[in-house]
Design an enzyme around this catalytic site. Sequence first.
Site, short mmCIF file in Angstrom:
data_model
loop_
_atom_site.label_atom_id
_atom_site.label_comp_id
_atom_site.label_asym_id
_atom_site.label_seq_id
_atom_site.Cartn_x
_atom_site.Cartn_y
_atom_site.Cartn_z
N ASP A 175 3.48 -0.71 -3.04
CA ASP A 175 2.12 -0.24 -3.32
C ASP A 175 2.06 0.30 -4.74
OD1 ASP A 175 1.49 -0.73 -0.68
OD2 ASP A 175 1.55 1.38 -0.07
N MET A 176 0.89 0.21 -5.35
CA MET A 176 0.72 0.71 -6.72
C MET A 176 1.18 2.17 -6.85
SD MET A 176 -2.77 1.09 -8.95
CE MET A 176 -3.30 2.51 -8.02
#
Length: 219
Positions: A65-66
Amino acid sequence: MIGDFVYAPPTDPFLDVIHQDDEILVLNKPSGLLTVPGKAAEHADCLEARAQSKFPTSRIVHRLDMDTSGVVIMAMNPEAHRHLGLQFERRHTAKTYVADVFGKVEGDDGTVNLPLRCDWPNRPKQMVDHEQGRNAQTNWSILERNENWTRMELTPITGRSHQLRVHMLALGHPILGDRFYALGEALDAADRLRLHALSLTVHHPRGGERVTFDAELPF
């Protein structure tokens, strides 16, 4: 909070290389940097693009995930990409994460076994769904207890989107700084998502030796 988000990924260092050889490239992804480009033009900067600017043949095998930091492995050639891709698909890899969660977690270890699916009206958020969700399992153990939060070691058995974030929320202990799932004190307690991919173990595509790569905890 989500609607006000502006993508401004960190640039120092531009690329944090843990290991590189003819088969694999192992990177330490910072929180705030996409793994692959988003649809919007302003989301073009990502780990994949930065890696390919220095290592043109490198290709993404898996994602973080970012907002999650830590170990990401890329393949340096098509054969290594196939080899690594099969390992992730067949769950022959081992991943260890560290998360700081809100509140005091009861017990010393356990397993969350809750099926997940996309919460379509609120995507990219995910949700527990016992009827339509896909199997998702996370092992956890306590590393440290503090007054208002607990440090946990998380070992995902499956690799669903947002799995660790939703499983911790389901335990009643959202991850600190989680702009998707945390509210109030839990959200305000950290300036980033306190989730880090600490280590990744794979079979090296050349020779099959079991190797582990680590990225130091940044919080």
